[in-house]
Design a protein around this motif. Structure first.
Motif, PDB file in Angstrom:
ATOM      1  N   MET A  42       0.840  -1.197   0.000  1.00 11.18           N
ATOM      2  CA  MET A  42       0.000   0.000   0.000  1.00 11.18           C
ATOM      3  C   MET A  42       0.878   1.250   0.000  1.00 11.18           C
ATOM      4  O   MET A  42       1.896   1.308   0.702  1.00 11.18           O
ATOM      5  CB  MET A  42      -0.929   0.020   1.216  1.00 11.18           C
ATOM      6  CG  MET A  42      -1.801   1.273   1.288  1.00 11.18           C
ATOM      7  SD  MET A  42      -3.027   1.240   2.623  1.00 11.18           S
ATOM      8  CE  MET A  42      -4.342   0.312   1.816  1.00 11.18           C
ATOM      9  N   TYR A  43       0.445   2.251  -0.778  1.00 10.18           N
ATOM     10  CA  TYR A  43       1.163   3.519  -0.906  1.00 10.18           C
ATOM     11  C   TYR A  43       0.490   4.546   0.002  1.00 10.18           C
ATOM     12  O   TYR A  43      -0.667   4.915  -0.196  1.00 10.18           O
ATOM     13  CB  TYR A  43       1.177   3.963  -2.371  1.00 10.18           C
ATOM     14  CG  TYR A  43       2.015   3.029  -3.221  1.00 10.18           C
ATOM     15  CD1 TYR A  43       3.302   3.374  -3.613  1.00 10.18           C
ATOM     16  CD2 TYR A  43       1.531   1.766  -3.571  1.00 10.18           C
ATOM     17  CE1 TYR A  43       4.090   2.491  -4.349  1.00 10.18           C
ATOM     18  CE2 TYR A  43       2.310   0.872  -4.303  1.00 10.18           C
ATOM     19  CZ  TYR A  43       3.585   1.241  -4.685  1.00 10.18           C
ATOM     20  OH  TYR A  43       4.368   0.353  -5.401  1.00 10.18           O
ATOM     21  N   ILE A  44       1.231   4.997   1.016  1.00  9.46           N
ATOM     22  CA  ILE A  44       0.695   5.848   2.074  1.00  9.46           C
ATOM     23  C   ILE A  44       1.176   7.287   1.885  1.00  9.46           C
ATOM     24  O   ILE A  44       2.379   7.554   1.837  1.00  9.46           O
ATOM     25  CB  ILE A  44       1.141   5.346   3.462  1.00  9.46           C
ATOM     26  CG1 ILE A  44       0.756   3.875   3.666  1.00  9.46           C
ATOM     27  CG2 ILE A  44       0.569   6.239   4.560  1.00  9.46           C
ATOM     28  CD1 ILE A  44      -0.713   3.610   3.725  1.00  9.46           C
ATOM     29  N   SER A  45       0.228   8.220   1.801  1.00 11.48           N
ATOM     30  CA  SER A  45       0.565   9.644   1.709  1.00 11.48           C
ATOM     31  C   SER A  45       0.677  10.223   3.113  1.00 11.48           C
ATOM     32  O   SER A  45      -0.195   9.997   3.954  1.00 11.48           O
ATOM     33  CB  SER A  45      -0.517  10.395   0.927  1.00 11.48           C
ATOM     34  OG  SER A  45      -0.696   9.836  -0.356  1.00 11.48           O
ATOM     35  N   GLU A  54       6.955  15.712   4.095  1.00 10.57           N
ATOM     36  CA  GLU A  54       5.762  16.222   3.411  1.00 10.57           C
ATOM     37  C   GLU A  54       5.636  15.697   1.981  1.00 10.57           C
ATOM     38  O   GLU A  54       4.530  15.437   1.496  1.00 10.57           O
ATOM     39  CB  GLU A  54       5.795  17.752   3.396  1.00 10.57           C
ATOM     40  CG  GLU A  54       4.597  18.395   2.736  1.00 10.57           C
ATOM     41  CD  GLU A  54       4.649  19.918   2.794  1.00 10.57           C
ATOM     42  OE1 GLU A  54       3.787  20.563   2.177  1.00 10.57           O
ATOM     43  OE2 GLU A  54       5.571  20.464   3.457  1.00 10.57           O
ATOM     44  N   PHE A  55       6.764  15.528   1.281  1.00 14.21           N
ATOM     45  CA  PHE A  55       6.746  15.109  -0.124  1.00 14.21           C
ATOM     46  C   PHE A  55       7.072  13.620  -0.295  1.00 14.21           C
ATOM     47  O   PHE A  55       7.447  13.186  -1.373  1.00 14.21           O
ATOM     48  CB  PHE A  55       7.734  15.954  -0.930  1.00 14.21           C
ATOM     49  CG  PHE A  55       7.267  17.366  -1.161  1.00 14.21           C
ATOM     50  CD1 PHE A  55       6.593  17.712  -2.321  1.00 14.21           C
ATOM     51  CD2 PHE A  55       7.479  18.351  -0.210  1.00 14.21           C
ATOM     52  CE1 PHE A  55       6.153  19.006  -2.541  1.00 14.21           C
ATOM     53  CE2 PHE A  55       7.043  19.653  -0.412  1.00 14.21           C
ATOM     54  CZ  PHE A  55       6.375  19.986  -1.579  1.00 14.21           C
ATOM     55  N   VAL A  56       6.902  12.856   0.778  1.00 11.36           N
ATOM     56  CA  VAL A  56       7.277  11.441   0.768  1.00 11.36           C
ATOM     57  C   VAL A  56       6.043  10.545   0.710  1.00 11.36           C
ATOM     58  O   VAL A  56       5.018  10.825   1.336  1.00 11.36           O
ATOM     59  CB  VAL A  56       8.116  11.097   2.021  1.00 11.36           C
ATOM     60  CG1 VAL A  56       8.302   9.589   2.165  1.00 11.36           C
ATOM     61  CG2 VAL A  56       9.478  11.786   1.938  1.00 11.36           C
ATOM     62  N   CYS A  57       6.166   9.471  -0.051  1.00 17.40           N
ATOM     63  CA  CYS A  57       5.183   8.391  -0.069  1.00 17.40           C
ATOM     64  C   CYS A  57       5.856   7.160   0.531  1.00 17.40           C
ATOM     65  O   CYS A  57       6.943   6.769   0.099  1.00 17.40           O
ATOM     66  CB  CYS A  57       4.744   8.102  -1.507  1.00 17.40           C
ATOM     67  SG  CYS A  57       3.694   6.647  -1.695  1.00 17.40           S
ATOM     68  N   LEU A  58       5.221   6.569   1.532  1.00 11.81           N
ATOM     69  CA  LEU A  58       5.773   5.369   2.154  1.00 11.81           C
ATOM     70  C   LEU A  58       5.007   4.142   1.671  1.00 11.81           C
ATOM     71  O   LEU A  58       3.774   4.129   1.675  1.00 11.81           O
ATOM     72  CB  LEU A  58       5.704   5.471   3.680  1.00 11.81           C
ATOM     73  CG  LEU A  58       6.648   6.509   4.298  1.00 11.81           C
ATOM     74  CD1 LEU A  58       6.441   6.590   5.804  1.00 11.81           C
ATOM     75  CD2 LEU A  58       8.105   6.191   3.988  1.00 11.81           C
TER      76      LEU A  58
END
Length: 242
Positions: A42-45, A54-58
């Motif tokens: 899953m791609y978490i904002s 702030e500009f990272v997707c985990l």
């Protein structure tokens, strides 16, 4: 965790990315699956203004054991806008919400030119929504990914007609996105929009002010219906024929 068959919440657990600075509105499943995991990653904002990430997707992987789920971070994707203007691209103000186009294997960052709350944006015409298209990085590319202006495959700059971005999802080139704060803030009512990234425009508008009194949070599309969760314990179902 919500079961579409029973229409019930069947589990609840903390994300590996949970921390004080995190304010997650969007979680999208991808297409790859870690060995032994229960679901695709899953791609978490993260989405909190001014936060270090702030500009990272985990990217997180979920594993079930004896009815309980745990989560681990398997990849970190960062958006670098430093060369956007030099490449003729529109920079976003911040807080990208990351949506996954599983059908086309793309990762999109959705935000706007200015912050989307009414007090900052002002009139609708003074702002634009921006969606930035990247490849969907493979897990095999490593745990740390930086996407720069050179990685941008396309950028859609679209009409702004709803305040306060919340969360969204994507399906075959279309972004389904929720806005607003519910009835507690009538100046920023709950709205739902569908954006066609091929045509770079809004193709469907839903005024859900009366249907969804709570603050909307995120969106899912399943078998022709739009599911909208809120900051309450309720999940609303919106038929696409409306």
């Amino acid at each position: 965790m919500y079961d579409f068959k029973t229409k019930k919440v069947i589990s609840s657990f903390d994300l590996a990315s949970k921390r004080k600075g995190n304010h997650c509105n969007t979680g999208n499943f991808g297409i790859e699956k870690v060995k032994g995991a229960s679901f695709p990653v899953m791609y978490i904002s993260l989405g909190k203004p001014g936060d270090v990430d702030e500009f990272v997707c985990l990217v997180e992987s979920f594993t079930e054991c004896k009815g309980k789920y745990t989560s681990e971070i398997v990849q970190r994707i960062k958006m670098d806008q430093s060369q956007f203007e030099a490449k003729g691209l529109k920079p976003i103000w911040g807080c990208p919400n990351w949506v996954v186009d599983k059908e086309r294997k793309h990762l999109w960052a959705f935000s706007a030119i200015k912050r989307t709350i009414r007090s900052v944006t002002g009139p609708f015409e003074s702002n634009k929504y921006v969606a930035v298209k990247y490849r969907l990085p493979k897990l095999s590319e490593g745990k740390e990914i930086v996407l720069t202006a050179n990685d941008v495959l396309d950028e859609a700059v679209m009409e702004f007609d709803a305040y306060a971005t919340q969360g969204g999802t994507m399906k075959d080139g279309k972004i389904y996105y929720a806005f607003g704060f519910g009835k507690k803030h009538p100046e920023s009512p709950s709205q739902l929009r569908v954006y066609d990234t091929d045509k770079q425009c809004i193709v469907q508008r839903y005024d859900i002010t009366d249907d969804v009194p709570e603050e909307p949070e995120d969106v899912a599309v399943y078998k022709g219906k739009i599911y909208l969760n809120t900051n309450s314990d309720k999940i609303y179902v919106i038929t696409s024929e409306r």
